[in-house]
Scaffold this motif. Structure first.
Motif, mmCIF file in Angstrom:
data_model
loop_
_atom_site.group_PDB
_atom_site.id
_atom_site.type_symbol
_atom_site.label_atom_id
_atom_site.label_comp_id
_atom_site.label_asym_id
_atom_site.label_seq_id
_atom_site.Cartn_x
_atom_site.Cartn_y
_atom_site.Cartn_z
ATOM 1 N N LEU A 195 0.892 -1.042 -0.065
ATOM 2 C CA LEU A 195 0.022 -0.026 -0.104
ATOM 3 C C LEU A 195 0.964 1.471 -0.032
ATOM 4 O O LEU A 195 0.554 2.057 -0.808
ATOM 5 C CB LEU A 195 -0.950 0.160 1.103
ATOM 6 N N ASP A 196 2.222 1.280 0.762
ATOM 7 C CA ASP A 196 2.974 2.532 0.821
ATOM 8 C C ASP A 196 3.479 2.613 -0.709
ATOM 9 O O ASP A 196 3.598 3.667 -1.109
ATOM 10 C CB ASP A 196 3.878 2.265 2.078
ATOM 11 N N PHE A 197 3.851 1.492 -0.981
ATOM 12 C CA PHE A 197 4.375 1.514 -2.350
ATOM 13 C C PHE A 197 3.504 2.130 -3.182
ATOM 14 O O PHE A 197 3.907 3.053 -4.075
ATOM 15 C CB PHE A 197 4.870 0.244 -2.640
ATOM 16 N N ALA A 198 2.296 1.744 -3.431
ATOM 17 C CA ALA A 198 1.239 1.995 -4.125
ATOM 18 C C ALA A 198 1.077 3.476 -4.337
ATOM 19 O O ALA A 198 0.767 4.418 -5.050
ATOM 20 C CB ALA A 198 0.121 1.479 -4.237
ATOM 21 N N ALA A 199 1.144 4.110 -2.917
ATOM 22 C CA ALA A 199 0.919 5.517 -2.523
ATOM 23 C C ALA A 199 1.836 6.528 -3.067
ATOM 24 O O ALA A 199 1.737 7.502 -3.451
ATOM 25 C CB ALA A 199 0.331 5.516 -1.100
ATOM 26 N N THR A 200 2.961 5.921 -2.629
ATOM 27 C CA THR A 200 4.109 6.829 -2.662
ATOM 28 C C THR A 200 5.589 6.570 -3.557
ATOM 29 O O THR A 200 6.215 7.352 -3.889
ATOM 30 C CB THR A 200 4.862 7.080 -1.385
ATOM 31 N N GLY A 201 5.528 5.348 -3.864
ATOM 32 C CA GLY A 201 6.729 4.766 -4.700
ATOM 33 C C GLY A 201 7.691 4.241 -3.774
ATOM 34 O O GLY A 201 8.772 3.616 -4.251
ATOM 35 N N GLY A 202 7.462 4.421 -2.501
ATOM 36 C CA GLY A 202 8.510 4.036 -1.657
ATOM 37 C C GLY A 202 9.650 5.063 -1.161
ATOM 38 O O GLY A 202 9.516 6.075 -1.737
ATOM 39 N N TYR A 203 10.295 4.765 -0.007
ATOM 40 C CA TYR A 203 11.197 5.741 0.588
ATOM 41 C C TYR A 203 11.992 6.636 -0.686
ATOM 42 O O TYR A 203 12.060 7.770 -0.565
ATOM 43 C CB TYR A 203 12.153 5.283 1.562
ATOM 44 N N ALA A 204 12.846 5.911 -1.439
ATOM 45 C CA ALA A 204 13.655 6.582 -2.330
ATOM 46 C C ALA A 204 12.922 7.373 -3.393
ATOM 47 O O ALA A 204 13.314 8.229 -3.903
ATOM 48 C CB ALA A 204 14.650 5.458 -3.127
ATOM 49 N N LEU A 205 11.649 7.150 -3.641
ATOM 50 C CA LEU A 205 10.992 7.715 -4.711
ATOM 51 C C LEU A 205 9.768 8.646 -4.401
ATOM 52 O O LEU A 205 9.208 9.420 -5.188
ATOM 53 C CB LEU A 205 10.401 6.749 -5.660
ATOM 54 N N ARG A 206 9.613 8.794 -3.080
ATOM 55 C CA ARG A 206 8.387 9.473 -2.511
ATOM 56 C C ARG A 206 8.583 10.843 -2.724
ATOM 57 O O ARG A 206 7.731 12.022 -2.794
ATOM 58 C CB ARG A 206 8.080 9.314 -0.808
ATOM 59 N N ALA A 207 9.639 11.633 -2.963
ATOM 60 C CA ALA A 207 9.976 12.918 -3.304
ATOM 61 C C ALA A 207 9.444 13.345 -4.861
ATOM 62 O O ALA A 207 9.380 14.542 -5.061
ATOM 63 C CB ALA A 207 11.496 13.518 -3.197
ATOM 64 N N TYR A 208 9.118 12.308 -5.701
ATOM 65 C CA TYR A 208 8.861 12.682 -7.043
ATOM 66 C C TYR A 208 7.210 12.572 -7.165
ATOM 67 O O TYR A 208 6.624 11.583 -6.753
ATOM 68 C CB TYR A 208 9.556 11.297 -7.922
ATOM 69 N N ASP A 209 6.840 13.630 -7.902
ATOM 70 C CA ASP A 209 5.300 13.685 -8.001
ATOM 71 C C ASP A 209 4.541 12.777 -8.591
ATOM 72 O O ASP A 209 3.628 12.148 -8.476
ATOM 73 C CB ASP A 209 4.839 15.038 -8.564
ATOM 74 N N ARG A 210 5.521 12.045 -9.446
ATOM 75 C CA ARG A 210 4.821 10.931 -10.512
ATOM 76 C C ARG A 210 4.486 9.591 -10.045
ATOM 77 O O ARG A 210 3.672 8.935 -10.317
ATOM 78 C CB ARG A 210 5.568 10.774 -11.813
ATOM 79 N N TRP A 211 5.217 9.681 -8.491
ATOM 80 C CA TRP A 211 4.893 8.360 -8.064
ATOM 81 C C TRP A 211 4.045 8.516 -6.717
ATOM 82 O O TRP A 211 3.597 7.596 -6.131
ATOM 83 C CB TRP A 211 6.121 7.566 -7.607
#
Length: 797
Positions: free
Chosen positions: A425-441
Motif C-alpha cells: 500500500l505504501d509503495f502504491a501510494a508513494t513509490g517507496g522511500y527513495a521515490l516519495r519525493a517525485y510527484d509522478r509516484w
C-alpha cells in the motif's frame, strides 16, 4: 436439485443428448459456494459449468449480469460462445451471451457496462479493467456465478493471481456469488481447490479411456543434438495423409516456423496445411481457426496457442515434436484429438534428438500411469497486489482494513501478513522511500480514513497499464504497401535490430524480405525461394519438470531398455561400459580432456534454467580455485564446463553455502535481475507500458527501468521492488530452488570420474548451441601464452 427447464430438456432429447454423471452432479451442486470440476477433455465440462446458469435463468430471464465466464484465451471465449449459443438458441431461450476482450470495440464495451448481458465471456485482464470503473458495484451487483475455465493454466501464472484478487473483489460486490473452476489436468486437486478459494469442493469425473499414445518410428534415427524434429518429416507426412486432421505441436514458435517451412517444401501432394502461433497476426490466426472449424485443413503446425480446450471436432491425431518437458502439458495437447467423451485420444511423440528419446519414453510412462507434474506455487506475488491496490483506488476510495480482509480471502494471498500488505500500500501510494519525493509516484492519499487517487486523471493511465502479461519487446510485421499493408505478426525487437535491407526471415510459414523500419513496424515484401534467417519469437522456453527428470533417472537404472529404440539403448549401454549412468540419489560428474581443454560434465537433472545457473556458479567457484574456466553450456540434464585445469575434487564446488554466497554476489548487478526488475516494475505500476494510449518501445521501457534499478540499489537497497525482483528471479529465470533440491537429493554423494576421453553421454553437449564464455584468469593465461609464443617467434623472448 436444480432442474433444467422443459425447453432445454426437450432440445437435449431432440439431439439425442443425455447428461453425463458429472453434469448432473453440477446441477445438484448448483447452490454450492465453490466447486472445482475435474473432467477429461471432451467430457463436456464447460457445459457442466453452465448448466446451473441455464436452469436458473430460464426461458425469459430478467435484466442484469448473472454469470461471468473467464478463460485464459480470447479464442476459447469465442469458441464457447458459439457452442453455448447452440442449446440456448435451439431451446428458444432469451439469454444474451456476449464476450469482452481486447478485441471488443469501444462502442460494445460501453454498451455492456450500461446494459450487461446475462452471460459475459471474458479474460482476467478485461475483468480487472471492469472492476476498476466507478460503476463496477452496479454492473456486478446481481452476479450469481463465476466460471473459471482451464483454471490449472491460470494457476501457473500471475494472470491467475490477478484473477483471484478480482474474484475476492467480486465477492464483496456480490455476496451471493458462487464459483466454479473447470480443468482436465490437475496434479494436486486440493491445492488447486485452495487456489480457487476457501471451502471449494472437488468433483472428480470418470477420467475416461486410456489415450492411444506411442513414439513415432522413423527410418532415420534422431540427430545427436538440436531441436525441430525435421528428420521425421517424411514419417509425419505419412501420418497426416492417413488422418482427417492432425495437430503438430512444437515447444517454441521459431521451431514451428522452421518445421512448417520444411514440411511445406516436402508436401508434394499439396495437402492443405496451416500454421498457428501467438506471434502471428490475429487475422492470420483467425483464418487458420476458421479453416480448421470448416474441416478444410489436413494439418496445423502449432504451439501453445492451441493447447487449451477449443473444440476442433475433426482432429483425430496429435503429434508432439520435441520432448514435451511437462506431462500435464502433454496430456492437455493429447486431449485435442478425438475431443469427445469416452473416446480415446490418439497421439504420437517425435523426439527431436537422441537424448529426447529417453525423455519421450518417460513421458509416455507418466501419461499411462496418469502421473501429472506440477511445481508447488509460492505465495501470491506482491507486484500483482500493488497493481490491484491501484486498480481498486480507480473504482472508489477504500478502507485499508477492509481491503486487507478482502485480499486474504484470495487463495494465493491467504498467508499475506498485514506488514506485507502495508508495504504494498505504501509503495502504491508513494513509490517507496527513495521515490516519495517525485510527484509522478505520489498516486494515493489518505483522506477521511480512506485511500483515494491523488489525481483522478491518473485513473486512465492506471487502466491502460493493467495486466500481468509482459511482452518481450516486439515490433509488428506488415507487408509493405498502401494503407499500412497486410499484418503478418510480430518479431522481437532485438531480432529486428540485426536486420539490414535485403535480409530474409520466416514468419507465418512464408519467407519475407526486410525492407525497412517505419516507426515501430517492420516492413517486408514476399521473397519466395530464398534461405531465410529465423525470426526470434517471444515464445516460452520450457524446462523439463522435476517429475520427468525423476522418471528419466529411473529409466537409466534399467538393465536392457527393451522399450527404447535399439540405437538409443546401445548408446546408453556404451555409456555404462565407458563410465557410469546418472543415479537418482547421487550426482555424477565426469572429468576428461578434449582438444587441449579440460572438461567437467555435471549431470544434475535440474532443468535448463537451474543447470545454466549452476554453470555460472560453478565457473565462478572454479575461478576462485584457480582452475581457469573458459566457458560452459547447459541443457535440462547437464552442464558442461571447459577450462585450462582439471577438476580433481568436486566436493568443494558443491558446498551449498558457497553456492548461495556466489549466487548473491552474481545477482547483484546482473542483467537477469534488471530484466526481472523491469517486468515486476511494469506489473506493479512503477513503469508505464502505455501513456495516453501510446505504447512505449521496449528500449524506452528498458532505459527507464535500468535507471530506476540502479537508483534503488544505491539509495534504497531494502526497497519493496528490489525484494520482489529477487523473489521473482530466484523463482523463475535463476531457478535456484531446483539446485537446492538437487543437492538435497544427492546428500553429498558426489561421484567424480576421471576419464581419458569424451563419454557417450557427454558427447551431444558439444553440439549444443548457446555456449557461454567465462571472462577471467583462464582467458588472461591464454592471452599471456599466445603473447609469449608470438614474441618467441619474433626472436624477442
Amino acid at each position: 436439485m436444480t432442474q433444467l427447464t422443459a425447453p432445454l430438456t426437450d432440445w437435449f432429447d431432440a439431439q439425442g443428448w443425455a447428461l453425463h454423471p458429472h453434469q448432473t452432479a453440477m446441477l445438484d451442486r448448483a447452490q454450492a459456494t465453490s466447486t472445482l470440476l475435474i473432467a477429461p477433455t471432451g467430457g463436456g465440462k464447460t457445459l457442466a459449468g453452465f448448466l446451473p446458469t441455464l436452469a436458473e435463468l430460464g426461458p425469459k430471464p430478467g435484466p442484469g449480469l448473472h454469470t461471468l465466464y473467464i478463460s485464459p484465451l480470447k479464442a476459447l471465449s469465442a469458441d464457447i460462445r458459439r457452442n453455448l449459443r447452440r442449446p440456448v438458441e435451439g431451446a428458444g431461450l432469451a439469454i444474451r451471451i456476449e464476450d469482452r476482450s481486447g478485441d471488443t470495440t469501444y462502442t460494445q464495451r460501453r454498451r455492456q457496462r450500461a446494459d450487461p448481458p446475462h452471460i459475459l465471456l471474458t479474460t482476467p485482464e478485461s475483468l480487472a479493467l471492469l472492476l476498476s470503473y466507478e460503476d463496477a458495484p452496479r454492473i456486478f451487483a446481481g452476479l450469481q456465478r463465476v466460471i473459471v475455465d482451464e483454471i490449472h493454466a491460470l494457476a501457473e501464472s500471475k494472470r491467475g493471481d490477478q484473477l483471484m484478487l478480482g474474484l475476492a473483489r467480486l465477492a464483496t460486490l456480490a455476496p451471493d456469488l458462487r464459483r466454479v473452476g473447470l480443468s482436465a489436468t490437475v496434479e494436486d486437486p486440493p491445492a488447486l481447490a485452495r487456489f480457487l478459494g476457501a471451502g471449494t469442493q472437488v468433483l472428480q469425473a470418470d477420467p475416461g479411456p486410456e489415450p492411444d499414445i506411442a513414439m513415432l518410428l522413423t527410418e532415420t534415427a534422431p540427430p545427436w543434438a538440436g531441436g525441430g524434429g525435421r528428420y521425421a518429416i517424411p514419417a509425419i507426412l505419412e501420418q497426416v495423409k492417413h488422418h482427417r486432421t492432425t495437430l503438430i505441436f512444437h515447444n517454441t514458435r521459431a521451431q514451428a516456423e522452421l518445421f512448417f517451412h520444411d514440411l511445406w517444401l516436402a508436401n508434394t501432394d499439396d495437402l492443405p496445411i496451416g500454421i498457428h502461433h501467438g506471434s502471428l497476426s490475429r487475422e492470420a490466426r483467425e483464418r487458420v481457426e476458421q479453416a480448421m472449424a470448416a474441416g478444410q485443413l489436413r494439418a496445423v503446425v502449432c504451439t501453445g496457442s492451441l493447447d487449451l480446450g477449443i473444440d476442433w471436432g475433426d482432429v483425430d491425431l496429435v503429434i508432439q515434436v520435441g520432448a514435451p518437458k511437462n506431462v500435464k502439458r502433454l496430456v492437455q495437447r493429447i486431449g485435442r484429438a478425438n475431443h469427445r467423451y469416452n473416446t480415446p485420444s490418439k497421439a504420437l511423440l517425435v523426439p527431436a534428438n537422441r537424448w529426447e528419446v529417453v525423455e519421450c519414453q518417460a513421458a509416455l510412462e507418466a501419461v499411462r500411469a496418469r502421473d501429472l507434474d506440477g511445481e508447488p506455487r509460492g505465495p501470491g506475488p506482491r507486484d500483482v497486489l500493488c497493481q490491484h491496490i491501484l486498480a481498486t483506488a480507480c473504482a472508489a476510495p477504500f478502507d485499508a482494513d477492509a481491503l486487507y480482509a478482502e485480499v486474504i480471502t484470495a487463495g494465493p494471498y491467504t498467508h499475506l501478513t498485514r506488514p506485507e500488505f502495508d508495504a504494498c500500500l505504501d509503495f502504491a501510494a508513494t513509490g517507496g522511500y527513495a521515490l516519495r519525493a517525485y510527484d509522478r509516484w505520489q498516486r494515493l492519499m489518505l483522506r477521511g480514513g480512506r485511500w483515494q487517487l491523488r489525481d483522478p486523471r491518473s485513473a486512465a493511465v492506471i487502466r491502460q497499464n493493467l495486466g500481468t502479461i509482459i511482452d518481450t519487446e516486439t515490433l509488428k510485421v506488415r507487408l509493405k504497401g498502401r494503407m499500412g499493408g497486410l499484418p503478418l505478426g510480430e518479431v522481437e525487437e532485438a531480432f529486428a535490430a540485426t536486420l539490414t535491407q535485403g535480409d530474409t526471415f520466416l514468419i507465418g510459414g512464408q519467407v519475407v524480405r526486410y525492407e525497412g523500419l517505419n516507426e515501430l513496424t517492420v516492413e517486408v515484401t514476399r521473397q519466395p525461394g530464398r534461405d531465410p534467417k529465423v525470426a526470434v519469437f517471444n515464445g516460452t522456453k520450457f524446462a523439463t519438470s522435476t517429475l520427468l527428470g525423476d522418471r528419466i533417472l529411473a529409466i537409466l537404472q534399467q538393465s536392457g531398455w527393451p522399450e527404447l529404440p535399439l540405437h538409443t539403448a546401445r548408446w546408453l549401454g556404451l555409456q555404462r561400459d565407458v563410465s557410469r549412468l546418472p543415479e537418482p540419489g547421487r550426482l555424477l560428474c565426469e572429468s576428461f580432456p578434449y582438444e587441449g581443454r579440460e572438461h567437467l560434465c555435471v549431470y544434475g537433472f535440474a532443468g535448463r534454467n537451474a543447470q545454466q545457473t549452476l554453470g555460472l556458479l560453478l565457473t565462478k567457484r572454479m575461478e576462485d580455485l584457480g582452475l581457469g574456466p573458459l566457458g560452459f553450456v547447459a541443457t535440462d540434464y547437464a552442464t558442461l564446463i571447459w577450462g585450462l585445469d582439471p577438476v580433481l575434487d568436486a566436493a568443494p564446488l558443491f558446498d551449498p553455502a558457497t553456492l548461495r554466497d556466489g549466487l548473491e554476489h552474481w545477482l547483484g548487478g546482473n542483467a537477469v535481475m534488471k530484466r526481472t526488475f523491469r517486468s515486476s516494475a511494469i506489473i506493479a505500476g512503477l513503469i508505464e507500458r502505455q501513456h495516453q494510449g501510446r505504447r512505449k518501445s521496449g528500449r524506452q521501457a528498458t532505459f527507464s527501468s535500468d535507471i530506476l534499478y540502479d537508483t534503488l540499489r544505491r539509495f534504497d537497497p531494502d526497497h519493496l521492488m528490489l525484494a520482489i525482483t529477487r523473489e521473482e528471479a530466484m523463482r523463475g529465470l535463476v531457478d535456484f530452488a531446483r539446485i537446492e533440491e538437487m543437492l538435497a537429493r544427492v546428500g553429498g554423494r558426489i561421484d567424480l570420474l576421471r576419464l581419458r576421453s569424451v563419454t557417450p553421454l557427454a558427447a551431444p553437449l558439444f553440439l549444443e548451441p548457446g555456449r557461454i564464455p567465462v571472462q577471467g584468469e583462464g582467458r588472461d593465461r591464454l592471452a599471456e601464452a599466445a603473447a609469449a609464443r608470438l614474441m618467441a617467434e619474433a626472436g624477442l623472448a
